[in-house]
Write a protein that holds these residues in place. Structure first.
Motif, PDB file in Angstrom:
ATOM      1  N   HIS A  91     -32.971 -48.807  45.042  1.00 55.68           N
ATOM      2  CA  HIS A  91     -32.835 -47.998  46.250  1.00 55.68           C
ATOM      3  C   HIS A  91     -31.536 -47.201  46.227  1.00 55.68           C
ATOM      4  CE1 HIS A  91     -33.061 -47.772  50.939  1.00 55.68           C
ATOM      5  NE2 HIS A  91     -33.269 -46.602  50.354  1.00 55.68           N
ATOM      6  N   SER A  92     -30.435 -47.863  45.874  1.00 54.04           N
ATOM      7  CA  SER A  92     -29.151 -47.164  45.820  1.00 54.04           C
ATOM      8  C   SER A  92     -29.132 -46.112  44.719  1.00 54.04           C
ATOM      9  CB  SER A  92     -28.009 -48.165  45.617  1.00 54.04           C
ATOM     10  OG  SER A  92     -28.164 -48.864  44.391  1.00 54.04           O
ATOM     11  N   THR A  93     -29.817 -46.409  43.612  1.00 54.41           N
ATOM     12  CA  THR A  93     -29.907 -45.434  42.519  1.00 54.41           C
ATOM     13  C   THR A  93     -30.653 -44.184  42.974  1.00 54.41           C
ATOM     14  OG1 THR A  93     -29.864 -47.168  40.824  1.00 54.41           O
ATOM     15  CG2 THR A  93     -30.789 -45.032  40.196  1.00 54.41           C
ATOM     16  N   ALA A 142     -31.054 -43.231  46.060  1.00 61.19           N
ATOM     17  CA  ALA A 142     -30.271 -42.597  47.125  1.00 61.19           C
ATOM     18  C   ALA A 142     -29.139 -41.743  46.570  1.00 61.19           C
ATOM     19  CB  ALA A 142     -29.712 -43.669  48.060  1.00 61.19           C
ATOM     20  N   SER A 143     -28.751 -41.968  45.318  1.00 64.98           N
ATOM     21  CA  SER A 143     -27.715 -41.141  44.707  1.00 64.98           C
ATOM     22  C   SER A 143     -28.252 -39.784  44.283  1.00 64.98           C
ATOM     23  CB  SER A 143     -27.113 -41.862  43.498  1.00 64.98           C
ATOM     24  OG  SER A 143     -28.059 -41.962  42.444  1.00 64.98           O
ATOM     25  N   THR A 144     -29.580 -39.627  44.317  1.00 64.99           N
ATOM     26  CA  THR A 144     -30.192 -38.366  43.897  1.00 64.99           C
ATOM     27  C   THR A 144     -30.767 -37.563  45.058  1.00 64.99           C
ATOM     28  OG1 THR A 144     -32.412 -39.302  43.540  1.00 64.99           O
ATOM     29  CG2 THR A 144     -30.832 -39.460  41.726  1.00 64.99           C
ATOM     30  N   PHE A 181     -30.304 -40.537  51.735  1.00 70.60           N
ATOM     31  CA  PHE A 181     -30.580 -41.969  51.771  1.00 70.60           C
ATOM     32  C   PHE A 181     -31.869 -42.292  52.517  1.00 70.60           C
ATOM     33  CE2 PHE A 181     -30.088 -46.349  53.236  1.00 70.60           C
ATOM     34  CZ  PHE A 181     -29.649 -46.972  52.071  1.00 70.60           C
ATOM     35  N   ALA A 202     -34.936 -41.750  50.409  1.00 76.16           N
ATOM     36  CA  ALA A 202     -35.050 -42.495  49.158  1.00 76.16           C
ATOM     37  C   ALA A 202     -36.056 -43.632  49.252  1.00 76.16           C
ATOM     38  CB  ALA A 202     -33.686 -43.041  48.761  1.00 76.16           C
ATOM     39  N   ILE A 259     -33.756 -42.841  36.809  1.00 77.47           N
ATOM     40  CA  ILE A 259     -32.891 -41.963  37.594  1.00 77.47           C
ATOM     41  C   ILE A 259     -33.202 -40.495  37.312  1.00 77.47           C
ATOM     42  CG2 ILE A 259     -30.958 -41.812  35.944  1.00 77.47           C
ATOM     43  CD1 ILE A 259     -29.095 -42.002  38.418  1.00 77.47           C
ATOM     44  N   VAL A 296     -34.207 -37.676  39.992  1.00 81.88           N
ATOM     45  CA  VAL A 296     -33.510 -36.384  40.046  1.00 81.88           C
ATOM     46  C   VAL A 296     -34.519 -35.237  40.031  1.00 81.88           C
ATOM     47  CG1 VAL A 296     -32.024 -34.810  38.739  1.00 81.88           C
ATOM     48  CG2 VAL A 296     -31.346 -37.190  39.038  1.00 81.88           C
ATOM     49  N   SER A 344     -36.269 -35.055  43.360  1.00 80.05           N
ATOM     50  CA  SER A 344     -35.366 -34.500  44.372  1.00 80.05           C
ATOM     51  C   SER A 344     -35.255 -32.989  44.232  1.00 80.05           C
ATOM     52  CB  SER A 344     -33.986 -35.147  44.238  1.00 80.05           C
ATOM     53  OG  SER A 344     -33.080 -34.603  45.177  1.00 80.05           O
TER      54      SER A 344
END
Length: 256
Positions: free
Chosen positions: A60-62, A64-66, A69, A72, A236, A240, A243
């Protein structure tokens, strides 16, 4: 050099070792998922539940980095499926090899007399490998990602998705198109090349017999690290691409 069991059906060649590896990987992932949710508990979670929850939070955090939040969470299931399947698949060929020797023709596997003669009358058939060490598997994964990315782009962000092909100027359309087509190609080749290289090195070390045991232990540990990194990179980069194609700050489609 080992041969792989190839069967032909309706003019299409199928690698049985890759099919076996895909089935085994899918079963392992399914079993892990079922064990993780078998006895869900808030007060007294099992170690497997804690481990799976940690993976979910990491994914989830990975993601959310793209992208934002709150958006995600829609892709956590996809991210979990990709990273766990690829990681398990990457490690499948590490523990052992299953190799049989053919000294006579086996027509349904494509082992002809000419093949036997080219291998001094002894053809070694490898029945076990990592599924991600097969280009057709990694290409299939990349194709699925390609379809998802562009389907979501057209469905949720059509205006900006189509517009980006002509940015910053319309003359850049061919370059942007090549870049789009290159993304799944690099996804497939990166994963395939890294895992295949590892398995080739393992086969080389095995030729050293007992002398190669220390080297094998070191390489096995490093291969686990490489397998994890490659699973992470594939996941990831997928997020990306999603996104870039489907998520736009002004588009409310993903906000609810």
């Amino acid at each position: 050099m080992h041969l792989f069991p190839i069967v032909e059906f309706m003019g299409i060649r199928f690698d049985l070792s890759a099919i076996i590896a895909i089935v085994v990987t899918s079963i392992i992932v399914l079993v892990l998922a079922r064990l993780s949710v078998r006895n869900l508990s808030v007060e007294n979670p099992s170690k497997m539940q804690n481990f799976m929850e940690w993976i979910i939070e990491f994914v989830h955090s990975t993601i959310a980095s793209t992208m934002p939040f709150e958006k995600a969470k829609k892709f956590v299931s996809l991210g979990m499926t990709i990273i766990v399947f690829i990681f398990v698949g990457n490690l499948l060929g590490l523990p052992f090899q299953i190799v049989t020797e053919a000294t006579t023709e086996i027509e349904w596997l494509g082992i002809t007399q000419a093949v036997l003669d080219s291998h001094d009358g002894h053809a070694h058939i490898a029945w076990w490998k990592s599924p991600t060490a097969d280009l057709s598997v990694t290409a299939g994964l990349a194709l699925v990602v390609f379809i998802i990315v562009h389907s979501l782009g057209l469905k949720w962000n059509r205006k900006h998705y189509l517009k980006h092909y002509f940015e910053p100027y319309p003359i850049f359309f061919p370059i942007n198109l090549i870049e789009t087509l290159a993304k799944p190609l690099t996804l497939a080749l990166r994963l395939y090349a890294n895992i295949l290289a590892g398995e080739i090195l393992i086969s080389t070390i095995l030729m050293l017999n007992f002398v190669g045991i220390p080297f094998m232990m070191v390489w096995q540990g490093f291969s686990i690290f490489v397998g994890a990194i490659q699973a992470f990179l594939f996941t990831i980069l997928t997020m990306v691409y999603i996104s870039q194609a489907a998520v736009h700050e002004d588009d409310p489609a993903l906000s609810h």
